[in-house]
Design a protein around this motif. Sequence first.
Motif, PDB file in Angstrom:
ATOM      1  N   LEU A   1       0.828  -1.209   0.000  1.00  0.00           N
ATOM      2  CA  LEU A   1       0.000   0.000   0.000  1.00  0.00           C
ATOM      3  C   LEU A   1       0.860   1.255   0.000  1.00  0.00           C
ATOM      4  O   LEU A   1       0.523   2.249  -0.655  1.00  0.00           O
ATOM      5  CB  LEU A   1      -0.922   0.007   1.224  1.00  0.00           C
ATOM      6  N   GLU A   2       1.967   1.222   0.714  1.00  0.00           N
ATOM      7  CA  GLU A   2       2.852   2.384   0.738  1.00  0.00           C
ATOM      8  C   GLU A   2       3.476   2.610  -0.631  1.00  0.00           C
ATOM      9  O   GLU A   2       3.667   3.760  -1.054  1.00  0.00           O
ATOM     10  CB  GLU A   2       3.934   2.198   1.804  1.00  0.00           C
ATOM     11  N   LEU A   3       3.779   1.543  -1.332  1.00  0.00           N
ATOM     12  CA  LEU A   3       4.311   1.673  -2.691  1.00  0.00           C
ATOM     13  C   LEU A   3       3.264   2.291  -3.611  1.00  0.00           C
ATOM     14  O   LEU A   3       3.574   3.146  -4.447  1.00  0.00           O
ATOM     15  CB  LEU A   3       4.733   0.298  -3.226  1.00  0.00           C
ATOM     16  N   LEU A   4       2.020   1.861  -3.446  1.00  0.00           N
ATOM     17  CA  LEU A   4       0.955   2.417  -4.271  1.00  0.00           C
ATOM     18  C   LEU A   4       0.686   3.882  -3.925  1.00  0.00           C
ATOM     19  O   LEU A   4       0.374   4.692  -4.799  1.00  0.00           O
ATOM     20  CB  LEU A   4      -0.322   1.592  -4.100  1.00  0.00           C
ATOM     21  N   GLU A   5       0.821   4.222  -2.655  1.00  0.00           N
ATOM     22  CA  GLU A   5       0.685   5.626  -2.258  1.00  0.00           C
ATOM     23  C   GLU A   5       1.754   6.477  -2.923  1.00  0.00           C
ATOM     24  O   GLU A   5       1.496   7.587  -3.391  1.00  0.00           O
ATOM     25  CB  GLU A   5       0.773   5.756  -0.739  1.00  0.00           C
ATOM     26  N   ALA A   6       2.966   5.936  -2.951  1.00  0.00           N
ATOM     27  CA  ALA A   6       4.067   6.656  -3.592  1.00  0.00           C
ATOM     28  C   ALA A   6       3.791   6.820  -5.090  1.00  0.00           C
ATOM     29  O   ALA A   6       4.022   7.884  -5.670  1.00  0.00           O
ATOM     30  CB  ALA A   6       5.381   5.915  -3.373  1.00  0.00           C
ATOM     31  N   ARG A   7       3.271   5.757  -5.717  1.00  0.00           N
ATOM     32  CA  ARG A   7       2.922   5.847  -7.143  1.00  0.00           C
ATOM     33  C   ARG A   7       1.851   6.909  -7.363  1.00  0.00           C
ATOM     34  O   ARG A   7       1.904   7.659  -8.344  1.00  0.00           O
ATOM     35  CB  ARG A   7       2.399   4.501  -7.650  1.00  0.00           C
ATOM     36  N   ARG A   8       0.877   6.962  -6.466  1.00  0.00           N
ATOM     37  CA  ARG A   8      -0.231   7.916  -6.625  1.00  0.00           C
ATOM     38  C   ARG A   8       0.254   9.358  -6.548  1.00  0.00           C
ATOM     39  O   ARG A   8      -0.340  10.264  -7.129  1.00  0.00           O
ATOM     40  CB  ARG A   8      -1.306   7.651  -5.564  1.00  0.00           C
ATOM     41  N   ILE A   9       1.338   9.575  -5.845  1.00  0.00           N
ATOM     42  CA  ILE A   9       1.896  10.917  -5.742  1.00  0.00           C
ATOM     43  C   ILE A   9       2.771  11.247  -6.945  1.00  0.00           C
ATOM     44  O   ILE A   9       2.704  12.342  -7.512  1.00  0.00           O
ATOM     45  CB  ILE A   9       2.725  11.049  -4.440  1.00  0.00           C
ATOM     46  N   ILE A  10       3.575  10.279  -7.363  1.00  0.00           N
ATOM     47  CA  ILE A  10       4.594  10.535  -8.382  1.00  0.00           C
ATOM     48  C   ILE A  10       4.065  10.412  -9.813  1.00  0.00           C
ATOM     49  O   ILE A  10       4.335  11.270 -10.661  1.00  0.00           O
ATOM     50  CB  ILE A  10       5.785   9.570  -8.180  1.00  0.00           C
ATOM     51  N   GLU A  11       3.305   9.353 -10.098  1.00  0.00           N
ATOM     52  CA  GLU A  11       2.916   9.105 -11.492  1.00  0.00           C
ATOM     53  C   GLU A  11       2.007  10.173 -12.096  1.00  0.00           C
ATOM     54  O   GLU A  11       2.174  10.516 -13.274  1.00  0.00           O
ATOM     55  CB  GLU A  11       2.296   7.714 -11.624  1.00  0.00           C
TER      56      GLU A  11
END
Length: 232
Positions: free
Chosen positions: A91-101
């Motif tokens: 989930l933390e990886l997906l949160e990071a993706r949601r911010i960056i992508e």
Amino acid sequence: MSVTDDAIEAIKQMIVDGELRPGDRLPPEPDLAERLGLSRNSLREAVRALSLIHVLDVRRGDGTYVTSLEPALLMDAMGFVVDFHRDDTVLELLEARRIIEPATTEMAALKMPTADIEGLSALLDSLGERPTVDQLVENDLEFHRRIAAGSGNAMLASLVETLSGRTQRARTWRGLTQEGAVERTLAEHRAIVQALAARQADIARATATVHVAGVEQWLRQALIEPRGAEPR
């Protein structure tokens, strides 16, 4: 800070100051150790550590060189760390993706060559009418990789590729268990391409946010009510 840490910092500073540039060969070990006021053992440990994260390249029988220091090369070390994530940190990886992508997609709307955007449509078309989940996920990884590259920022592109690859199993799990996931993913990809082609940066950012957030939202619910094998 340990003596080895001091040695690492000293070599790093030489690179930052421009004294050592990408592709340069380090001075002979005895000379460098004396110059830095370090033992040869400490210097060797520092070189070994910096070679593991691809800052230095130790060539047996030839010497030690500064690598190209390209972002993709340096990001390999981050990928190594991310590989050790636990299931609950997906989930933390997906949160990071949601911010960056979304930000990366917004940049791509302004900078990505038209031919490359057209290539995204061709990439989606290559799946045919009924792709398997594995085919979709493989296509998905390439889709996001190309958009990240289209941002014109090599560091962001490397970061997106690292994070995207590490959430692959979660996306496969979604495709296998959530009804309509394949169709939804393709529709969201088409919407992103449409925004890119129209050079609508704000819409490209919004559609990318919705796309990544959808996977994140699904996974949060799935972890509350587990179904099938958990992603890694």
